[in-house]
Design an enzyme around this catalytic site. Structure first.
Site, short mmCIF file in Angstrom:
data_model
loop_
_atom_site.label_atom_id
_atom_site.label_comp_id
_atom_site.label_asym_id
_atom_site.label_seq_id
_atom_site.Cartn_x
_atom_site.Cartn_y
_atom_site.Cartn_z
N HIS A 78 105.61 -13.54 -13.38
CA HIS A 78 104.92 -13.69 -14.72
C HIS A 78 103.66 -14.54 -14.40
O HIS A 78 103.66 -15.78 -13.59
CB HIS A 78 105.91 -14.85 -15.46
CG HIS A 78 107.14 -13.92 -16.29
ND1 HIS A 78 107.78 -14.69 -16.93
CD2 HIS A 78 107.30 -12.95 -16.10
CE1 HIS A 78 108.61 -13.81 -17.40
NE2 HIS A 78 108.74 -12.68 -16.90
N TYR A 207 106.50 -20.21 -25.56
CA TYR A 207 106.94 -21.44 -25.84
C TYR A 207 106.25 -21.73 -27.28
O TYR A 207 105.25 -21.60 -27.46
CB TYR A 207 106.57 -22.50 -24.98
CG TYR A 207 107.05 -22.52 -23.54
CD1 TYR A 207 106.61 -21.47 -22.65
CD2 TYR A 207 108.17 -23.60 -23.60
CE1 TYR A 207 107.59 -21.68 -21.47
CE2 TYR A 207 108.71 -23.54 -22.35
CZ TYR A 207 108.40 -22.72 -21.32
OH TYR A 207 109.26 -22.77 -20.02
N PRO A 299 114.88 -29.10 -20.25
CA PRO A 299 114.56 -27.80 -19.48
C PRO A 299 113.15 -27.32 -19.98
O PRO A 299 112.65 -26.19 -19.60
CB PRO A 299 115.79 -26.90 -20.36
CG PRO A 299 116.14 -27.76 -21.54
CD PRO A 299 115.89 -29.32 -21.40
N LYS A 303 111.56 -27.11 -15.04
CA LYS A 303 111.58 -27.89 -13.46
C LYS A 303 112.86 -28.18 -12.81
O LYS A 303 112.96 -28.49 -11.50
CB LYS A 303 110.87 -29.34 -13.74
CG LYS A 303 109.38 -28.96 -13.93
CD LYS A 303 108.67 -28.78 -12.61
CE LYS A 303 107.24 -28.31 -12.88
NZ LYS A 303 106.91 -26.82 -12.80
N TYR A 391 102.98 -26.21 -13.99
CA TYR A 391 104.26 -25.25 -14.39
C TYR A 391 104.56 -24.44 -13.38
O TYR A 391 105.55 -24.22 -13.14
CB TYR A 391 103.81 -24.31 -15.69
CG TYR A 391 104.99 -23.73 -16.18
CD1 TYR A 391 105.64 -23.88 -17.25
CD2 TYR A 391 105.33 -22.40 -15.83
CE1 TYR A 391 106.83 -23.33 -17.95
CE2 TYR A 391 106.38 -21.70 -16.23
CZ TYR A 391 107.12 -22.14 -17.34
OH TYR A 391 108.34 -21.32 -17.92
#
Ligand code: PHB
Length: 397
Positions: A78, A207, A299, A303, A391
């Site tokens: 991704h 998200y 979550p 991580k 991220y």
């Protein structure tokens, strides 16, 4: 009671999840013996659904250390994520911003690869044990006592004892209260997670912040999808029909762009606990903690597993120095080096969480501030770059 069978080894590892097995694998590459045990059977661990995103360096660790290449063939790279709010998606382009990607590759597959590699390499891993206790953690020969899967009393004596035994760690409790600090943050919500038999709704993760609360669209395979939505921590999955779940998800994702999720049969429903936790120090005598045994993150930042693997990277290095070079001072560096990343990840996970979730007590000011924050992140390269860097994972030495 029957006398236990005693096994002597260099490193005794409580917990044979990804952290414990990765440590055992890396130590074996350096010629350091270890034995890992786990309360759960191999099957039980394989069937527990956990998170699905690997940082760049976690992927490298699996591939470069010879665990498996499967992440590269079966995983999905991704190159970014979507942040969605006010019904509009904004792509955070990881490759463009920081030249890195993440990989969608479920934790269960990481576990399967590690367990297979330990078996292939003749590693000593005992699943399905019970009554585990640890003894003499400050002595020169700490021990692990347990009953093995066949009902036989066992004892492992080692030079270093590792607590990689997850969020309900028995090892963590061995550090006397006066010598440890615990940091907690509770959140007034949880995640409702589903696995659904449905086609992919998006090529990357979405998200979403909506007035009804957070939602996350993730994937597993072409035909199985993973999705979550913010719910009350007391939520009961059986109170929700498939139709209600899809309605809730669809309304949180809805926007003027007409985006709609592809629906299908829901195969699994779970409510995920949600909290931030750290225990310091991560070393006490000859016992060292790794992964969830020492810290938990919500979550939202993906991580948890990555942080456990980052602990293991540092832990392998200090154990190599202690065992192979007799440099026991190296052990003193474990807590500060591991915690540096732990607290950055705590901040990132907290930040993603508070930026994207609805708080029932939020004032109109809080809500506008939250939207202003999201616009700052997606509307500024500097803002987006921080998200992309955190991220995909801070570089490891
Ligand atoms: C998942 O795919 O299970 C997943 C992905 C990203 C997260 C959390 C969970 O932040």
């Amino acid at each position: 009671m029957a006398r236990p069978t005693i096994t002597r080894t260099t490193v005794g590892i409580v917990g044979a999840g990804p952290a414990g097995l990765m440590l055992s694998h890396l130590l074996a590459l350096s010629g350091i013996e270890s034995v890992a045990i786990d309360r759960r059977t191999r099957r039980e661990i394989e069937e527990t659904h956990r998170a699905g995103i690997l940082e760049r360096d976690s992927v490298r660790m699996l591939v470069d250390s010879g665990v498996s290449n499967r992440v590269l063939t079966d995983g999905h790279e991704h190159k970014g994520i979507d942040l969605r709010f006010d019904g509009v998606s904004h792509r955070i382009d990881f490759q463009g911003l920081v030249g890195a990607s993440t990989w969608l590759y479920p934790q269960t597959d990481v576990f399967i690869d590690l367990a297979t590699a330990r078996e292939r390499d003749g590693g000593d891993v005992r699943f399905g044990v019970s009554d585990t206790t640890v003894v003499d953690v400050t002595g020169s020969q700490p021990g692990i006592r347990f009953t093995d899967a066949a009902g036989q009393a066992q004892e492992i004596r080692c030079e270093y004892l590792i607590g990689a035994d997850g969020s309900h760690s028995v090892c963590r409790k061995e550090i006397p209260q006066a010598q440890r600090r615990q940091f907690f943050r509770e959140y007034p919500f949880a995640w409702f997670g589903i696995l659904a038999q449905a086609p992919m709704s998006a090529p990357e993760l979405i998200y979403t912040r909506s007035d009804r609360g957070f939602a996350l669209i993730s994937q597993r395979t072409e035909s199985v999808q993973r999705m979550y939505f913010q719910c009350a921590s007391t939520e009961n999955v059986d109170d929700w029909s498939d139709e209600q779940i899809w309605d809730e998800l669809q309304s949180r994702l809805a926007g003027d762009d007409g985006f709609a999720l592809k629906e299908g049969a829901i195969m699994e429903k779970t409510v995920l606990p949600f909290r931030s936790f750290v225990q310091e120090p991560m070393r006490y005598g000859n016992m060292l903690l790794a992964g969830d045994a020492a810290h938990t993150v919500p979550p939202t930042g993906a991580k948890g597993l990555n942080l456990a693997l980052a602990d293991v990277r540092v832990l392998t290095e200090v154990l190599e120095r202690a065992v192979l070079k007799n440099d026991t001072d190296a052990l003193d560096q474990y807590t500060p080096r591991a915690l540096d990343r732990v607290w950055k990840a705590q901040h990132f996970s907290y930040w993603m969480t508070t930026m994207l979730h609805a708080d029932a007590d939020a004032s109109p000011f809080d809500i506008q501030r939250q939207l202003g924050e999201l616009r700052s992140v997606v509307g500024s390269e500097a803002g987006s770059r921080y998200l992309a860097e955190a991220y995909t994972g801070w570089p490891t030495a």
